[in-house]
Design a protein around this motif. Structure first.
Motif, short mmCIF file in Angstrom:
data_model
loop_
_atom_site.label_atom_id
_atom_site.label_comp_id
_atom_site.label_asym_id
_atom_site.label_seq_id
_atom_site.Cartn_x
_atom_site.Cartn_y
_atom_site.Cartn_z
N LEU A 143 0.83 -1.21 0.00
CA LEU A 143 0.00 0.00 0.00
C LEU A 143 0.86 1.26 0.00
O LEU A 143 0.38 2.35 0.24
N SER A 144 2.14 1.07 -0.27
CA SER A 144 3.06 2.18 -0.44
C SER A 144 3.28 3.01 0.80
O SER A 144 3.19 4.24 0.76
N SER A 145 3.58 2.35 1.89
CA SER A 145 4.00 3.10 3.08
C SER A 145 5.27 3.88 2.76
O SER A 145 5.50 4.95 3.31
N SER A 146 6.08 3.36 1.85
CA SER A 146 7.34 4.05 1.52
C SER A 146 7.07 5.35 0.76
O SER A 146 7.64 6.39 1.08
N ALA A 147 6.16 5.31 -0.21
CA ALA A 147 5.84 6.55 -0.94
C ALA A 147 5.19 7.57 -0.02
O ALA A 147 5.38 8.78 -0.18
N THR A 187 14.20 9.32 -5.32
CA THR A 187 14.53 8.91 -3.96
C THR A 187 14.37 7.40 -3.81
O THR A 187 15.25 6.71 -3.29
N GLU A 188 13.23 6.89 -4.25
CA GLU A 188 12.95 5.46 -4.10
C GLU A 188 13.94 4.62 -4.91
O GLU A 188 14.46 3.62 -4.45
N ASN A 189 14.21 5.05 -6.13
CA ASN A 189 15.10 4.28 -7.01
C ASN A 189 16.55 4.34 -6.54
O ASN A 189 17.21 3.31 -6.42
MG MG Z 1 6.99 0.79 -1.30
#
Ligand code: MG
Ligand code: ADP
Length: 430
Positions: A143-147, A187-189
């Motif tokens: 659920l994209s806690s990272s985003a 950032t994520e990449n």
């Molecule tokens: Mg994620």
């Protein structure tokens, strides 16, 4: 089995209060403000983003809340309610991508990494900051806690550094937010080392309450499509399978590589360039490339055929579902049945052609359908993570019980549930 466990969305005032309190405890000062960003769930359009296709996410009422205060130097200090004792102390001049000497811990990379990426995108000379995080987006559930972390950091830094990109949540600056999406993807990449496309960050920054976001991943353009579930007596039940999944474990990367290989063989930039009416002929061409000089072996060619078939049909299904939602009676009667059928077909395509479901996801989807869901499918990257079921609001407890029963029978860990309603994008709490 145990009664279904629901993860509630924190009430915004309470969550912001908790983030501010954590900030005071950790840093002995008042934050400049509290910013938030939602997790997301994708209605349809899976594994299409990196192929230049369409996706249709909504922002969840489940959000990351970040209390933040600008500093006069280039130090970054971070704390999360998950471990209130551990304060990360970083130097904006020393941090760098994963795998380099500047590498930081995973969770810090999602927040400090946004400042790093902003500077790489030309917004140099940013101030350091102290920040305290409270999030109710389930971790690692697809659920994209990272985003949510990245986007909360992005709108906060945007404001305290006076970049003026995001605009207020009541009057968002969509072009500015699209730039922040790029920063968060970077950032994520690079900082976190996860090769994801831009869907998650677009949903978190560019959604509208009561709407789904039709995202054209080729050019980043968006349409806000009415998706007022509550008004139609409907609910979107999210089932967190709690099965192990990780975007960095290679499967996700392998799917991306297969798409790139197929595109190369077919001579297209992106698989989204293939028109649905040309699909059969295109797949034949792919098969014929087998065994040719530099071509795939026959077995590999068959794999590529299945991957391409998923991507092209999934983009067509997404387009169809958007067209249905744009009708006035989208969520009742025949149209509702058609929406459900498209969700079901998406899951089958992901199961058979893209091979990215798994026993937990398949069991959740089958049990939800058998208990009366209008449609159900896996969502997110797959191999675990979450499934969604479109259900009558009053049927939510019953469908959740049916899924929990099926899990107990299969011997899986109990799933977790949450209720998704299309919420607002990232912003600052007034
Ligand atoms: Mg994620
Ligand atoms: P997903 O985005 O699907 O939830 P990811 O593996 O991409 O899964 O992101 C999960 C990671 O995000 C966690 O391992 C952690 O590093 C970070 N994270 C998310 N929420 C929090 C939180 N509340 N506190 C600390 N770290 C968090």
């Amino acid at each position: 089995p145990a009664p279904p466990a629901f993860s509630p969305a924190l009430e915004p005032r309470e969550a912001a209060g908790a983030a501010a309190e954590l900030f005071r405890q950790a840093f002995d000062a008042e934050p400049d403000g509290v910013w938030y960003a939602p997790g997301r769930v994708n209605i349809i359009g899976e594994h299409t983003d990196y192929n230049g296709g369409l996706a249709l996410p909504i922002a969840l009422p489940h959000r990351a809340y970040l209390a933040l205060r600008r500093r006069p130097d280039r130090t970054i200090r971070l704390v999360s309610s998950r471990d209130a004792e551990a304060v990360e102390v970083l130097d904006l001049d020393a941090i760098g991508p994963k795998g380099t000497p500047g590498e930081v811990t995973q969770w810090a990379s999602y927040i400090a990494g946004v400042a790093w990426s902003l500077e790489r995108e030309g917004f140099t000379g940013l101030p350091g900051f102290d920040a305290a995080l409270v999030s109710c987006v389930p971790l690692g559930g697809g659920l994209s806690s990272s985003a949510a972390l990245e986007c909360a950091a992005a709108v906060a830094i945007d404001e305290v550094a006076g970049l003026g990109l995001a605009g207020p949540v009541q009057e968002p600056d969509d072009a500015g937010r699209a730039r922040l999406v790029g920063v968060c993807v970077r950032t994520e990449n690079e900082m976190a080392g996860a090769p994801t496309g831009g869907m998650d960050q677009s949903a978190s920054l560019r959604c509208r309450e009561g709407h789904a976001l039709e995202l054209d991943c080729r050019d980043g353009s968006v349409e806000h499509v009415p998706f007022d579930l509550a008004a139609q007596g409907l609910a979107l039940l999210v089932i967190d399978t709690r099965a192990e999944h990780s975007l960095t474990d290679g499967q996700y990367g392998a799917r991306r590589e297969a798409c790139e290989e197929a595109a190369r063989i077919l001579g297209v930039d992106l698989l989204a360039d293939i028109a649905p009416q040309d699909l059969d002929e295109t797949l034949e061409r792919l098969r014929r490339s087998a065994g040719r000089d530099g071509g795939p072996d026959p077995e590999r060619a068959e794999v590529l055929v299945r991957r391409v078939r998923h991507v092209v049909t999934e983009i067509a299904r997404t387009r169809e579902l958007v067209a249905l939602l744009q009708q006035a009676d989208a969520l009742s009667g025949e149209a509702l049945a058609a929406v459900g059928a498209l969700m079901d077909a998406s899951h089958e395509s992901l199961r058979v052609d893209y091979e990215c479901t798994g026993p937990e996801l398949d069991t959740a989807v089958e049990a939800a359908r058998a208990a009366g869901a209008h449609g159900a499918r896996m969502t997110g990257g797959g191999f675990g993570g979450s499934a969604i079921a479109l259900v009558d609001a009053e049927a939510v407890p019953e469908v959740a019980r049916a899924v929990a029963r099926a899990y107990a029978t299969a011997g899986f860990r109990p799933p977790a549930f949450l209720n998704a309603l299309p919420g607002a994008p990232a912003g600052r709490l007034a």
